[in-house]
Design a protein around this motif. Structure first.
Motif, PDB file in Angstrom:
ATOM      1  N   UNK A   1      10.169  -4.322  64.987  1.00  0.00           N
ATOM      2  CA  UNK A   1       9.167  -5.224  65.545  1.00  0.00           C
ATOM      3  C   UNK A   1       8.838  -4.857  66.988  1.00  0.00           C
ATOM      4  N   UNK A   2       7.595  -5.110  67.368  1.00  0.00           N
ATOM      5  CA  UNK A   2       7.178  -4.849  68.743  1.00  0.00           C
ATOM      6  C   UNK A   2       5.819  -4.202  68.797  1.00  0.00           C
ATOM      7  N   UNK A   3       5.441  -3.763  69.980  1.00  0.00           N
ATOM      8  CA  UNK A   3       4.171  -3.100  70.180  1.00  0.00           C
ATOM      9  C   UNK A   3       4.159  -1.776  69.414  1.00  0.00           C
ATOM     10  N   UNK A   4       3.159  -1.596  68.559  1.00  0.00           N
ATOM     11  CA  UNK A   4       3.158  -0.422  67.691  1.00  0.00           C
ATOM     12  C   UNK A   4       3.020   0.872  68.473  1.00  0.00           C
ATOM     13  N   UNK A   5       2.269   0.844  69.572  1.00  0.00           N
ATOM     14  CA  UNK A   5       2.146   2.053  70.381  1.00  0.00           C
ATOM     15  C   UNK A   5       3.494   2.459  70.960  1.00  0.00           C
ATOM     16  N   UNK A   6       4.249   1.450  71.424  1.00  0.00           N
ATOM     17  CA  UNK A   6       5.567   1.734  71.979  1.00  0.00           C
ATOM     18  C   UNK A   6       6.518   2.247  70.899  1.00  0.00           C
ATOM     19  N   UNK A   7       6.405   1.652  69.724  1.00  0.00           N
ATOM     20  CA  UNK A   7       7.251   2.087  68.605  1.00  0.00           C
ATOM     21  C   UNK A   7       6.923   3.521  68.213  1.00  0.00           C
ATOM     22  N   UNK A   8       5.624   3.823  68.083  1.00  0.00           N
ATOM     23  CA  UNK A   8       5.213   5.185  67.722  1.00  0.00           C
ATOM     24  C   UNK A   8       5.686   6.185  68.769  1.00  0.00           C
ATOM     25  N   UNK A   9       5.593   5.801  70.044  1.00  0.00           N
ATOM     26  CA  UNK A   9       6.023   6.702  71.119  1.00  0.00           C
ATOM     27  C   UNK A   9       7.523   6.953  71.058  1.00  0.00           C
ATOM     28  N   UNK A  10       8.293   5.881  70.842  1.00  0.00           N
ATOM     29  CA  UNK A  10       9.754   6.016  70.797  1.00  0.00           C
ATOM     30  C   UNK A  10      10.181   6.915  69.646  1.00  0.00           C
ATOM     31  N   UNK A  11       9.630   6.673  68.459  1.00  0.00           N
ATOM     32  CA  UNK A  11      10.030   7.484  67.312  1.00  0.00           C
ATOM     33  C   UNK A  11       9.450   8.895  67.389  1.00  0.00           C
ATOM     34  N   UNK A  12       8.335   9.035  68.092  1.00  0.00           N
ATOM     35  CA  UNK A  12       7.819  10.375  68.331  1.00  0.00           C
ATOM     36  C   UNK A  12       8.775  11.186  69.186  1.00  0.00           C
ATOM     37  N   UNK A  13       9.380  10.547  70.170  1.00  0.00           N
ATOM     38  CA  UNK A  13      10.371  11.224  71.014  1.00  0.00           C
ATOM     39  C   UNK A  13      11.616  11.591  70.209  1.00  0.00           C
ATOM     40  N   UNK A  14      12.064  10.665  69.376  1.00  0.00           N
ATOM     41  CA  UNK A  14      13.229  10.947  68.519  1.00  0.00           C
ATOM     42  C   UNK A  14      12.915  12.109  67.590  1.00  0.00           C
ATOM     43  N   UNK A  15      11.712  12.132  67.046  1.00  0.00           N
ATOM     44  CA  UNK A  15      11.330  13.241  66.168  1.00  0.00           C
ATOM     45  C   UNK A  15      11.377  14.564  66.914  1.00  0.00           C
ATOM     46  N   UNK A  16      10.918  14.592  68.151  1.00  0.00           N
ATOM     47  CA  UNK A  16      10.952  15.832  68.930  1.00  0.00           C
ATOM     48  C   UNK A  16      12.388  16.307  69.115  1.00  0.00           C
ATOM     49  N   UNK A  17      13.287  15.367  69.378  1.00  0.00           N
ATOM     50  CA  UNK A  17      14.692  15.730  69.525  1.00  0.00           C
ATOM     51  C   UNK A  17      15.281  16.272  68.240  1.00  0.00           C
ATOM     52  N   UNK A  18      14.932  15.651  67.096  1.00  0.00           N
ATOM     53  CA  UNK A  18      15.430  16.108  65.799  1.00  0.00           C
ATOM     54  C   UNK A  18      14.802  17.444  65.406  1.00  0.00           C
ATOM     55  N   UNK A  19      13.550  17.656  65.814  1.00  0.00           N
ATOM     56  CA  UNK A  19      12.906  18.945  65.557  1.00  0.00           C
ATOM     57  C   UNK A  19      13.579  20.048  66.375  1.00  0.00           C
ATOM     58  N   UNK A  20      13.933  19.724  67.623  1.00  0.00           N
ATOM     59  CA  UNK A  20      14.661  20.683  68.452  1.00  0.00           C
ATOM     60  C   UNK A  20      16.023  21.011  67.836  1.00  0.00           C
ATOM     61  N   UNK A  21      16.669  19.995  67.248  1.00  0.00           N
ATOM     62  CA  UNK A  21      17.965  20.229  66.612  1.00  0.00           C
ATOM     63  C   UNK A  21      17.834  21.256  65.496  1.00  0.00           C
ATOM     64  N   UNK A  22      16.692  21.230  64.799  1.00  0.00           N
ATOM     65  CA  UNK A  22      16.457  22.195  63.724  1.00  0.00           C
ATOM     66  C   UNK A  22      16.075  23.567  64.267  1.00  0.00           C
ATOM     67  N   UNK A  23      15.242  23.592  65.298  1.00  0.00           N
ATOM     68  CA  UNK A  23      14.698  24.855  65.779  1.00  0.00           C
ATOM     69  C   UNK A  23      15.666  25.632  66.666  1.00  0.00           C
ATOM     70  N   UNK A  24      16.321  24.943  67.592  1.00  0.00           N
ATOM     71  CA  UNK A  24      17.185  25.659  68.545  1.00  0.00           C
ATOM     72  C   UNK A  24      18.551  25.005  68.720  1.00  0.00           C
ATOM     73  N   UNK A  25      18.789  23.925  67.972  1.00  0.00           N
ATOM     74  CA  UNK A  25      20.024  23.190  68.162  1.00  0.00           C
ATOM     75  C   UNK A  25      21.023  23.361  67.040  1.00  0.00           C
ATOM     76  N   UNK A  26      21.623  22.257  66.615  1.00  0.00           N
ATOM     77  CA  UNK A  26      22.767  22.315  65.713  1.00  0.00           C
ATOM     78  C   UNK A  26      22.446  22.865  64.327  1.00  0.00           C
ATOM     79  N   UNK A  27      21.183  22.782  63.897  1.00  0.00           N
ATOM     80  CA  UNK A  27      20.833  23.244  62.548  1.00  0.00           C
ATOM     81  C   UNK A  27      20.028  24.534  62.554  1.00  0.00           C
ATOM     82  N   UNK A  28      19.971  25.197  63.682  1.00  0.00           N
ATOM     83  CA  UNK A  28      19.076  26.345  63.794  1.00  0.00           C
ATOM     84  C   UNK A  28      19.459  27.509  62.880  1.00  0.00           C
ATOM     85  N   UNK A  29      20.726  27.642  62.498  1.00  0.00           N
ATOM     86  CA  UNK A  29      21.133  28.765  61.660  1.00  0.00           C
ATOM     87  C   UNK A  29      20.332  28.827  60.370  1.00  0.00           C
ATOM     88  N   UNK A  30      19.990  27.662  59.815  1.00  0.00           N
ATOM     89  CA  UNK A  30      19.277  27.627  58.541  1.00  0.00           C
ATOM     90  C   UNK A  30      17.836  27.133  58.670  1.00  0.00           C
TER      91      UNK A  30
END
Length: 688
Positions: A572-601
């Motif tokens: 619940x909350x302002x949808x723009x704020x929610x989209x922004x927050x989860x967009x940031x989390x997605x960037x972190x998880x994408x980094x985990x795949x590209x150059x972080x903990x899951x990059x081997x595969x």
């Protein structure tokens, strides 16, 4: 004159003889028509009505594209019809049928919980059935197996039967009694018999009164190893089930097969269908006067959200993953991986596309006594549905929920930094200094997810508090049932109350930081982790997870019901704020795949996948004295337009990054299969 006199005497004698014959016929005719006429008329005109059930075909279970997962085939069953089988001939007929079935290598209906040979003993693990047997035979509960056998010999008049037949007939006769064999209820002597047996019975029908060859169906699994935990099993109605449930339902008989687990059980009333019947009117001499047939109505077809081909591939992927983990464990002198699970969801609907377990089992083998006992004895418990009921600490896979809550509360922004020195020193004065996996230096929420920095999330979790990040995790799908139509575990999130209840130890303030990285008492299922990944992909909206897309008529022509996509919860909350927050989390998880903990595969993978790995203590040590860790991963993608949410858990498997191999293989298999298929048969019911 002498000749005329002689002829006259002969004529008189002949007339007297004719008169006597006529008189005899007249007397007999008088007796038949007048004296006994009423009896003969009654015999000629009175009839007996026999009603035989015509079992309905069980509804099929198909995948999202209409491909069969559980179906039926025609079969022949042998019934005993009491109205046609005199009691004095019963044992003789049964001996003949035992010979016939034995010659064909086929079994008969005998579930009596007593040994097949002397010394007589009760079957282990069937205490309730033994108690029921004693009651039905009129014996006290302290009766021995020998007492039970002796009573059967007496009650079923088997003492004059050849000894080689006694135990077989005792079991059959008890089963007949147990299933309430009567004029209204035929007894199913044997199911799915061969044509050889059918031919033998029909050729000897005059010597086998009351033995009836009935056409029916049997359950068939085109691939009996395909998601058996989800499809489930069928079996005969237990005594306690009959008394508590099925006896009250007019469409069930005691000898029916019903769903025992999985979809077979959850959709029993849908799959059952409505039995028909055949009424046969017979004279006393056995001639058929009339036959009336009420056709059965087959059960409805259950359409799953599952992609059958993807499911098969996921089972192979999981098996290959375990093989790779075992090879790595051997090289590193670590404990061997044990069980594992892999779940794939449709991000847009919450529908389960695949749910694989390791180890698993074969539905056909399960239905044999030897196979079932072998599965029960297996220490890895292949019968356990780890995907839906296995409870595991999520480890660092929990961190995205803490990061999302911190962003939405304003405790951090995407640019907020923290210096990781490898040790979290907030409580250093008390001697509590939890460690990080490495010295990460300056990190923000995105790079903390990339490198899985414990210290960053220790500090963030401490500042926003247990209740706040637990609420976010719960909203996204952790620590609660997901909506599945079959059984699943609810799990739990770490709380002071739960901790004290389970351990008897007082909750410590420092426990909050362990809970913030998915440790402590948090226990979730693989399907919850996949649901959680889908909720992150949907920017905080959680769809109810489900297995059934629709129910259609047996011939597939009519849509009976459909599953609407349901929003189970939403941040619940302002949808723009929610989209922004989860967009940031997605960037972190994408980094985990590209150059972080899951990059081997996933680092150079063709699709952009957001992921977060986890490594969670399971509280045990291996044979080398090292701590054991379960591996976890959550992922979704492609991030540009998410289609799949994936989770995997492997017991005693070490670091979660190794499971990124399975994520990659799932996406490969999904797109290969998707490109080969047309639209799902229930596609319209799967749209929001």
């Amino acid at each position: 004159m002498k000749q005329q006199g002689h002829f006259k005497k002969r004529a008189v004698a002949l007339l007297v003889a004719v008169a006597l014959i006529i008189t005899g016929y007249a007397v007999k005719l008088f007796q038949l028509q007048i004296v006994e006429g009423a009896d003969y008329l009654d015999q000629a005109t009175s009839t007996t009505m026999i009603t035989l059930p015509l079992p309905a075909a069980r509804g099929e279970i198909v995948d999202r594209y209409g491909r069969a997962i559980a179906t039926n085939r025609a079969a022949y069953n042998l019934w005993l019809i009491k109205a046609l089988l005199p009691d004095e001939k019963l044992n003789t007929v049964l001996m003949s049928m035992v010979d016939t079935l034995s010659a064909a290598g086929e079994s008969w209906n005998d579930d009596a919980p007593i040994s097949q040979t002397e010394p007589w003993t009760f079957t282990a693990g069937r205490d309730a059935d033994v108690a029921k047997m004693k009651t039905e035979l009129g014996l006290a509960q302290y009766a021995t197996a020998q007492n039970v056998y002796d009573r059967m010999m007496q009650a079923y008049e088997l003492t004059t039967v050849p000894e080689s037949y006694r135990r077989a007939l005792a079991g059959i006769r008890y089963q007949m009694q147990h299933e309430e064999y009567s004029n209204a209820t035929p007894f199913v002597l044997a199911t799915d018999v061969s044509m050889k047996t059918v031919s033998t019975v029909k050729e000897n029908n005059l010597d086998l009164p009351g033995v009836y060859v009935a056409e029916g169906t049997v359950r068939v699994y085109p691939d009996p190893t395909l998601m058996p935990h989800v499809i489930g099993t069928i079996g005969k109605i237990y005594a306690e089930e009959w008394e508590s449930t099925y006896k009250k339902q007019k469409n069930y008989k005691m000898n029916d097969l019903v769903g025992k687990s999985g979809i077979e059980k959850a959709y029993e009333s849908t799959l059952k269908g409505t039995d028909g019947q055949i009424q046969i009117e017979l004279t006393r001499t056995g001639s058929v006067v009339a036959t009336t047939v009420v056709e059965p109505v087959p059960g409805d077809t259950v359409v799953l959200t599952v992609d059958k081909n993807l499911q098969a591939q996921c089972q192979k992927i999981l098996a290959n993953q375990i093989t790779a983990l075992k090879e790595a464990a051997t090289r590193n002198r670590e404990g061997q991986p044990e069980g594992a699970a892999l779940v794939v969801l449709d991000v847009k609907t919450g529908g389960v596309l695949a749910a694989a377990n390791y180890p698993s089992y074969d539905l056909n083998t399960y239905q044999t006594t030897a196979g079932y006992n072998a599965y029960l004895a297996d220490p890895l418990n292949p019968l356990f549905n780890r995907a839906f009921s296995g409870l595991y600490r999520p480890g660092s896979a929990f961190k995205p929920s803490v990061g999302a809550e911190g962003l939405l509360e304003g405790a951090i922004t995407p640019s907020t930094t923290f210096r990781c020195t490898g040790v979290y020193t907030y409580w250093a004065a008390t001697g509590f200094t939890p460690k990080c996996t490495h010295v990460h230096g300056i990190v923000n929420v995105e790079t903390a997810l990339q490198e899985s920095c414990n210290s960053f999330f220790y500090d963030l979790g401490r500042r926003i508090g247990l209740d706040a990040f637990n609420k976010m995790a719960h909203t996204l799908g952790l620590g609660q049932t997901t909506g599945l139509e079959v059984g699943e575990a609810a799990g739990n999130l770490s709380t002071p109350e739960y901790h004290e209840q389970q351990t008897g130890q007082q909750w410590q303030q420092g426990n909050v930081v362990q809970a913030a990285i998915g440790q402590m008492d948090t226990q979730v299922t693989p399907v919850q982790l996949a649901t959680y990944a889908g909720s992150i992909a949907n920017r905080g909206t959680r769809y109810a997870t489900h297995l059934v897309a629709a129910v259609r008529s047996y011939d597939f022509q009519k849509l009976v019901s459909e599953t609407k996509v349901t929003v189970a919860d939403k941040v619940q909350g302002d949808q723009n704020a929610i989209d922004s927050a989860f967009g940031t989390i997605q960037e972190g998880m994408l980094l985990a795949s590209k150059v972080g903990t899951a990059q081997q595969f996933l680092g150079n993978y063709q699709y952009h996948i957001a992921s977060k790995t986890g490594t969670a203590e399971n509280g045990k040590t291996d044979s080398f004295g090292k701590k054991e860790y379960n591996a976890t991963i959550v992922a979704y993608g492609p991030v540009e337009e998410p289609e799949l949410a994936v989770s995997a858990v492997a017991e005693v498997a070490g670091n979660g990054y190794q499971l990124a191999r399975s994520v990659r293989d799932v996406f490969d298999a999904y797109y290969v299969d998707k490109n080969q298929n047309s639209a799902p048969v229930a596609a319209g019911s799967l749209l929001p």
